[in-house]
Design a protein around this motif. Structure first.
Motif, PDB file in Angstrom:
ATOM      1  N   CYS A  13       0.820  -1.209   0.000  1.00  0.00           N
ATOM      2  CA  CYS A  13       0.000   0.000   0.000  1.00  0.00           C
ATOM      3  C   CYS A  13       0.857   1.263   0.000  1.00  0.00           C
ATOM      4  CB  CYS A  13      -0.926   0.008   1.205  1.00  0.00           C
ATOM      5  SG  CYS A  13      -0.082   0.154   2.793  1.00  0.00           S
ATOM      6  N   GLY A  14       0.232   2.355  -0.432  1.00  0.00           N
ATOM      7  CA  GLY A  14       0.795   3.686  -0.278  1.00  0.00           C
ATOM      8  C   GLY A  14      -0.060   4.380   0.762  1.00  0.00           C
ATOM      9  N   ASN A  20       0.899   1.456  -3.553  1.00  0.00           N
ATOM     10  CA  ASN A  20       2.007   2.396  -3.702  1.00  0.00           C
ATOM     11  C   ASN A  20       2.257   2.685  -5.175  1.00  0.00           C
ATOM     12  OD1 ASN A  20       5.232   2.411  -4.206  1.00  0.00           O
ATOM     13  ND2 ASN A  20       4.686   3.646  -2.421  1.00  0.00           N
ATOM     14  N   TYR A  23       5.432   1.145  -6.768  1.00  0.00           N
ATOM     15  CA  TYR A  23       5.313  -0.310  -6.922  1.00  0.00           C
ATOM     16  C   TYR A  23       4.508  -0.655  -8.170  1.00  0.00           C
ATOM     17  CZ  TYR A  23       4.115  -5.155  -5.911  1.00  0.00           C
ATOM     18  OH  TYR A  23       3.946  -6.514  -6.005  1.00  0.00           O
ATOM     19  N   ALA A 107       1.072   9.049   4.848  1.00  0.00           N
ATOM     20  CA  ALA A 107       0.861   7.620   4.604  1.00  0.00           C
ATOM     21  C   ALA A 107       1.746   6.807   5.549  1.00  0.00           C
ATOM     22  CB  ALA A 107       1.163   7.272   3.151  1.00  0.00           C
ATOM     23  N   CYS A 110       2.697   3.217   4.575  1.00  0.00           N
ATOM     24  CA  CYS A 110       3.209   3.006   3.212  1.00  0.00           C
ATOM     25  C   CYS A 110       4.272   1.909   3.178  1.00  0.00           C
ATOM     26  CB  CYS A 110       3.781   4.319   2.684  1.00  0.00           C
ATOM     27  SG  CYS A 110       4.616   4.191   1.087  1.00  0.00           S
ATOM     28  N   ALA A 160       9.752   1.191  -6.552  1.00  0.00           N
ATOM     29  CA  ALA A 160       9.139   1.607  -5.291  1.00  0.00           C
ATOM     30  C   ALA A 160      10.133   2.398  -4.444  1.00  0.00           C
ATOM     31  CB  ALA A 160       8.640   0.381  -4.522  1.00  0.00           C
ATOM     32  N   ASP A 163      10.409   5.917  -5.477  1.00  0.00           N
ATOM     33  CA  ASP A 163       9.169   6.679  -5.393  1.00  0.00           C
ATOM     34  C   ASP A 163       9.159   7.666  -4.217  1.00  0.00           C
ATOM     35  OD1 ASP A 163       6.532   7.551  -5.051  1.00  0.00           O
ATOM     36  OD2 ASP A 163       5.713   5.559  -4.725  1.00  0.00           O
ATOM     37  N   CYS A 164       9.014   7.163  -3.003  1.00  0.00           N
ATOM     38  CA  CYS A 164       8.812   8.039  -1.843  1.00  0.00           C
ATOM     39  C   CYS A 164       9.967   9.008  -1.574  1.00  0.00           C
ATOM     40  CB  CYS A 164       8.517   7.196  -0.611  1.00  0.00           C
ATOM     41  SG  CYS A 164       6.970   6.259  -0.767  1.00  0.00           S
TER      42      CYS A 164
END
Length: 236
Positions: A13-14, A20, A23, A107, A110, A160, A163-164
């Motif tokens: 999940c995000g 996410n 992902y 999140a 996450c 992934a 990403d964050c």
């Protein structure tokens, strides 16, 4: 055309209730089979059967007739020059101190950056924005369950991981924002257990749109993967 039914586990999940973004972008990139440019049109649901469709033009995730994510081969440089040098231990420590607490995190569960997740079940890349260097950075040692039989970390997890850090590196603070676009190139797949460093940084912003970059360096300071991302703040 190749079409397969898939279901994304709640593990990935995000923000609450959706997968996410990095992902799912990585899933599409795996179907493309190389550097890719991905656009996210709608949140991807968790624990629900959806379709991964690929053809000569690219790949996409579909929920019935609804387009969730679509991607195509990158076909050009990422336009990230200059890529920052690997972060020092001191910078990473400063970034970790600045990471938002769960009460301020958009999140906190996450898969990539959630501090309320068990580190053995998530990536746990938790570097906040350090304003003097305009960076977000953290260490990352991929777990063995992120690798295939060859011992190499799968594409979806590298996307992934990129990403964050690009969200925090954009300097958005703790504002609610969603990943709208991501382009990434993997130079090599690291092995599980490698000591890596992940950095995110701002490129430019316009209104609610934030463009940022992210990079993964290995222990020798070499770039093994990099991405350019677009984040869009959610209007209150």
């Amino acid at each position: 055309m190749d079409q397969q039914n898939i279901e994304i586990s709640g593990r990935f999940c995000g923000p609450d209730g959706m997968a996410n973004g990095g992902y799912v972008s990585g899933l599409v990139a795996e179907a493309i089979g190389g550097p890719a440019k991905v656009r996210l049109h709608a949140p991807t649901p968790l624990d629900k059967e959806i379709e991964l469709v690929s053809d000569a033009a690219g790949a996409r995730l579909m929920d019935g007739d609804k387009m969730l994510v679509e991607g195509e081969p990158l076909g050009k440089p990422l336009d990230l020059d200059p890529i920052p040098s690997p972060p020092t231990d001191a910078l990473i420590e400063d970034c970790r101190v600045r990471f938002p607490p769960p009460s301020e995190h958009m999140a906190p569960r996450c898969f990539v950056c959630g501090t309320e997740r068990d580190p053995d079940d998530a990536l746990h890349i938790c570097g906040g924005f350090e304003p003097e260097h305009a960076r977000a950075a953290d260490h990352w040692v991929p777990a063995s369950d992120l690798a295939g039989d060859d011992g190499l970390v799968a594409t979806r997890y590298l996307w992934a991981a990129l990403d964050c850090p690009s969200y925090f590196g954009a300097g958005i603070g703790t504002a609610m924002a969603l990943l709208a676009g991501m382009a990434a190139r993997i130079v090599r797949h690291p092995r599980a257990g490698e000591k890596l460093r992940v950095t995110g940084w701002p490129i430019h912003s316009e209104g609610r749109k934030y463009h940022s970059g992210s990079v993964i360096h290995d222990a020798d300071g070499k770039v093994i993967a990099a991405a350019r991302t677009l984040w869009v703040k959610v209007q209150a």
